[in-house]
Design an enzyme around this catalytic site. Structure first.
Site, PDB file in Angstrom:
ATOM      1  N   GLU B  60       0.812  -1.220   0.000  1.00  0.00           N
ATOM      2  CA  GLU B  60       0.000   0.000   0.000  1.00  0.00           C
ATOM      3  C   GLU B  60       0.845   1.270   0.000  1.00  0.00           C
ATOM      4  O   GLU B  60       0.459   2.272  -0.600  1.00  0.00           O
ATOM      5  CB  GLU B  60      -0.948   0.013   1.210  1.00  0.00           C
ATOM      6  CG  GLU B  60      -2.142  -0.923   1.084  1.00  0.00           C
ATOM      7  CD  GLU B  60      -1.872  -2.323   1.600  1.00  0.00           C
ATOM      8  OE1 GLU B  60      -0.735  -2.592   2.056  1.00  0.00           O
ATOM      9  OE2 GLU B  60      -2.799  -3.162   1.551  1.00  0.00           O
ATOM     10  N   HIS B 129     -10.225  -4.061  11.314  1.00  0.00           N
ATOM     11  CA  HIS B 129     -10.968  -3.945  10.054  1.00  0.00           C
ATOM     12  C   HIS B 129     -12.278  -3.179  10.215  1.00  0.00           C
ATOM     13  O   HIS B 129     -13.183  -3.314   9.399  1.00  0.00           O
ATOM     14  CB  HIS B 129     -11.272  -5.334   9.476  1.00  0.00           C
ATOM     15  CG  HIS B 129     -10.093  -5.955   8.799  1.00  0.00           C
ATOM     16  ND1 HIS B 129      -8.886  -6.152   9.432  1.00  0.00           N
ATOM     17  CD2 HIS B 129      -9.919  -6.414   7.536  1.00  0.00           C
ATOM     18  CE1 HIS B 129      -8.036  -6.725   8.582  1.00  0.00           C
ATOM     19  NE2 HIS B 129      -8.641  -6.888   7.433  1.00  0.00           N
TER      20      HIS B 129
END
Lengths: 332, 325
Positions: B60, B129
Site C-alpha cells: 500500500e 478492520h
C-alpha cells in the site's frame, strides 16, 4: 554520454566549487539566524551531482531527492538566487518561502523536490518514471536518497514495483556513511547497500562517489538502460559528508581524522589536480574562477537579503487548486 | 432513471471518466483480473486494458507513492484501497506527499488523485478492520474527503472527485456495495462540499454521513409516529464541510443531533459541535448531542459489536434528550 573533455573538467570545477561555497554561505548565514530550521549541507558529496548531471539529458531527464537538496536544483538550471531566497523564507524563493531548506522544487527544471521524510520520496521517484512510461516519454528519473533511507520499507516496495513494471528510473543511494549519527555498519548485517538490488534482480553496483568520472560512467550506463526500456538500476555512491547531519551536530560518532582522510580524496581537489597536471588551466585561471564563484554567492545572499517576506495571505492560496478557496479556516 | 447497485455506480463513474480522459488509471489490489475485491471495477480490465487497470502486489505504501509521483508527470490516478484500514500502511504518502506537494512547491505541482475504498465497520471483522478515519484525513489541509451514503450521490460525487485537481479521499462501505438506487440515464456530476437535506423536518436536525445515516432514517420513522419531525442532513462531503447547511437547519429547528460512525474523541461531530456553538449559539434550545461508536477498538462478538455501533435507538434517545422528552 558526451565526452569528458577539458571543458567538462573546468565546468565540474566551477560547479562543484560554487555548490561548496553556496553551502558554506548558508552555514554562515545560519549562524546569523537569517536561515532557520534544519539545514543539511552537501559538502563532500559534490562529485555525485556533477557526474550525474554529465550523464543526464537535461532537456528531459528528472531528479528527486531527500532534504539535502539545495544544490541539485541549481545544477539542473534553477537560479541559485531563488534557492537562497527560499532558505531565507522570502517571497522570491523557489516555493515563495513556503517550503524552506528541505523542500526545494522546480517544475520548469524538472527537479521534483526536496523531501523531508526519509525514504518518502522513493516511491514518488518511481511514480514520476511511471508517468513517463505511461505517456511514452523516454525521459529517465534519478531517484536519490541516503543510506538511512535504504533501511525504509518504502525502498523495498518501490524496488519490487519498479522492476515488476520495468520503470525508467535510476535509484541512487548516496551513502555518506551516516544516517544522522548512526553509521551504516550499525544499521544492517552488511555494509554493501547496493546488494539490496539483488533480491529484486535489479542491476546494481557500488560506485566511487568521490570521483565525477566514475560517477558519470556509472550513471551513463544506468540511464541508457532505463531510456532504452531496460528498466531500473540501483547505484550505491560511496561518498562522504564533511559537515554534520544538520547544523546542531557535535559529530561524536566519528573522528576528525576520518573526516581528514576523506578530504584527501575531495572531489574538487581531484578535479583541480587533473586540470593542473593536464594543463587544462593555470592556477591563475582557477583563481579567477574562485573569485567569480565568491562574487556569485554574494549576489545570492544580497538578493535573498533584499527580497521581501511573503504576504501572509500566500499560505492560504496554495493549499487547494481553487483560488480564494472558501473552506479554509483562517486564524481569527 | 435506472436502478443500479452502489458498486455499479462506482464502476460507472470510473469508467465514464476514464473514457473521457486518457490520463486516468485505476490501481490497487485485485482491481483488474479479480474485478475488484467488491466487484466495483467489474469489466474495467476488459475495456481499458492492463495499462490503465493495474493490479498491484500488497504494497500500500509503494503503490500509493507511485500513484502520487505519477501526478507530477501528468497522470490522474484512482487508487483503490481494499479498505481504508489498509491505507494506514501508506498514509505517509497521502498526508506528507499528496496533501502537501502543492503547498511545499509554492503551487508549482498539483496532485489530482483519488484514494477510494470502504471505511468503517462491515460486520464482525474485529478491531483492525472496523475503523473510520474520516476525521483523520479531514484534519489535513490539502485533502478533500467525500463519504456518500447512497447510489446517486456516490456516482455523481466520484465523478467530481476524479475531475478535481486536488487529492480526494473517497470513502465507501462494504455494506453499501449491494445497495440499489436510481441514477439518471445520462451523465451527471455533483458538487463537492454541498450537503443534502435527505428529509425535511421541523423539530430537530440530525446530521450524519455515510452508511450510518440509515440509522437516522429508521429513528426518524419511529419518531414520526410520536409526532416528532426530524430534518436529516447528509453531509456527503466531510472536508470541505458545508457548515452553512447545518446552521440553516439548526436556526430552524433549534436542536441538533450528530450521528457519526467513529470514535468519539476529536471527530467530525466534535468539529460541527464547535462550529455550531460558535456561529449559532443563540439559536440552540438544548446542548448538542453527538452519537459515536464506543470509545474502544471494535469488538468481535455480535452482542458487543451491536453495543459498540451507533444505532437507531441511540438516535431516538438523543432526539428525545435534545427535546427534553
Amino acid at each position: 554520454m558526451q565526452k569528458i573533455t577539458k571543458e567538462t573538467y573546468i565546468k565540474w570545477y566551477e560547479d562543484m566549487l560554487f555548490w561548496r561555497k553556496f553551502e558554506d554561505k548558508l552555514a554562515a548565514v545560519y549562524i546569523q539566524q537569517k536561515v532557520r530550521g534544519f539545514l543539511h549541507l552537501y559538502n563532500g558529496q559534490e562529485a555525485v551531482l556533477a557526474g550525474a548531471l554529465h550523464a543526464m539529458d537535461l532537456s528531459k531527464d528528472k531528479m528527486i531527492t531527500a532534504y539535502r537538496n539545495h544544490v541539485q536544483p541549481i545544477g539542473m538550471g534553477v537560479d541559485p538566487k531563488r534557492v537562497m531566497a527560499e532558505l531565507f523564507g522570502k517571497a522570491t524563493g523557489t516555493s515563495q518561502g513556503l517550503g524552506g531548506s528541505m523542500h526545494i522544487f522546480s517544475k520548469e527544471h524538472r527537479f521534483y523536490g526536496g523531501h523531508g521524510i526519509v525514504g518518502g520520496q522513493i516511491p514518488l521517484g518511481a511514480g514520476i518514471a511511471f508517468g513517463d512510461k505511461y505517456h511514452d516519454s523516454d525521459a529517465v528519473t534519478l531517484c536519490c536518497f541516503g543510506d538511512g533511507a535504504a533501511r525504509q520499507g518504502s525502498l523495498h516496495e518501490t524496488f519490487n514495483l519498479a522492476m515488476l513494471w520495468n520503470l525508467p528510473v535510476v535509484f541512487v543511494c548516496e551513502n555518506n556513511g551516516y544516517a544522522m549519527g548512526t553509521s551504516v555498519k550499525r544499521t544492517a548485517s552488511h555494509e554493501d547497500i547496493y546488494k539490496l538490488g539483488l533480491g529484486y534482480e535489479m542491476p546494481c553496483a557500488p560506485v566511487d562517489g568521490m570521483n565525477p568520472i566514475k560517477v558519470a560512467e556509472a550513471f551513463d550506463e544506468a540511464i541508457q538502460r532505463a531510456r532504452t526500456g531496460g528498466g531500473p538500476t540501483f547505484l550505491e555512491l560511496k561518498t562522504y559528508r564533511y559537515r554534520g547531519h544538520s547544523m546542531s551536530d557535535a559529530q561524536h560518532y566519528r573522528t576528525k581524522a576520518e573526516v581528514e582522510e576523506y578530504k584527501k580524496i575531495d572531489p574538487i581537489s581531484q578535479v583541480k589536480d587533473v586540470i593542473l597536471s593536464k594543463k587544462y588551466a593555470t592556477e591563475a585561471d582557477l583563481k579567477k574562477i574562485d573569485a567569480d564563484v565568491k562574487k556569485r554567492v554574494l549576489e545570492c545572499e544580497k538578493f535573498a537579503d533584499e527580497s521581501p517576506y511573503p504576504d501572509k495571505s500566500v499560505m492560504y492560496d496554495v493549499v487547494y487548486e481553487q483560488e480564494d478557496y472558501p473552506f479554509l479556516q483562517h486564524k481569527i | 432513471m435506472r436502478t443500479i447497485q452502489f458498486r455499479e455506480a462506482i464502476c460507472e463513474a470510473m469508467s465514464e471518466e476514464m473514457r473521457r480522459d486518457e490520463s486516468i488509471y485505476l490501481m490497487g489490489e485485485e482491481v483488474a483480473e479479480y474485478n475488484g475485491a467488491y466487484k466495483a471495477s467489474k469489466g474495467m480490465l476488459d475495456e481499458f486494458g492492463a495499462k490503465r487497470v493495474i493490479d498491484t502486489p500488497i504494497a500500500e505504501l509503494g503503490f500509493a507513492g507511485i500513484a502520487v509521483g505519477s501526478t507530477m508527470t501528468g497522470n490522474r490516478p484512482i487508487v483503490e484501497y481494499m479498505t481504508f484500514n489498509f491505507s494506514l500502511v501508506g498514509i505517509d504518502q497521502i498526508i506528507n506527499n499528496a496533501a502537501k506537494i502543492r503547498q511545499m512547491s509554492g503551487g508549482q505541482f498539483k496532485c489530482p488523485i483519488v484514494f477510494r475504498g470502504p471505511t468503517g465497520s462491515a460486520g464482525q471483522l474485529g478491531a483492525t478492520h472496523s475503523q473510520a478515519f474520516e476525521s483523520w484525513f479531514a484534519n489535513t489541509p490539502g485533502l478533500k474527503v467525500i463519504v456518500p451514503s447512497n447510489v446517486y450521490d456516490a456516482k455523481g460525487l466520484l465523478k467530481a472527485a476524479i475531475r478535481d485537481d486536488d487529492p480526494v479521499i473517497f470513502m465507501e462501505s462494504e455494506q453499501m456495495y449491494g445497495d440499489k438506487g436510481e441514477v439518471p440515464d445520462g451523465e451527471y456530476v455533483l458538487p463537492i462540499g454541498v450537503a443534502d437535506i435527505k428529509r425535511e423536518g421541523t423539530d430537530v436536525t440530525i446530521v450524519s454521513f455515510g452508511k450510518i445515516i440509515k440509522e437516522a432514517y429508521k429513528a426518524a420513522d419511529e419518531l414520526q409516529k410520536e409526532g416528532i419531525s426530524c430534518e436529516i442532513i447528509d453531509l456527503r462531503t466531510v472536508r470541505p464541510l458545508d457548515i452553512n447547511a447545518v446552521l440553516d437547519s439548526v436556526k430552524k429547528t433549534n436542536r441538533l443531533v450528530i450521528l457519526e460512525e467513529a470514535w468519539p474523541f476529536g471527530n467530525v461531530s466534535t468539529e460541527i459541535t464547535y462550529q455550531v456553538q460558535a456561529q449559532a449559539f443563540d439559536y440552540l434550545d438544548a446542548p448538542i448531542v453527538k452519537i459515536n461508536t464506543a470509545d474502544t477498538p471494535a469488538p468481535y462478538s455480535p452482542e458487543l459489536l451491536a453495543e459498540w455501533l451507533p444505532n437507531s435507538n441511540d438516535v431516538v434517545k438523543a432526539v428525545k434528550k435534545v427535546m427534553y422528552k
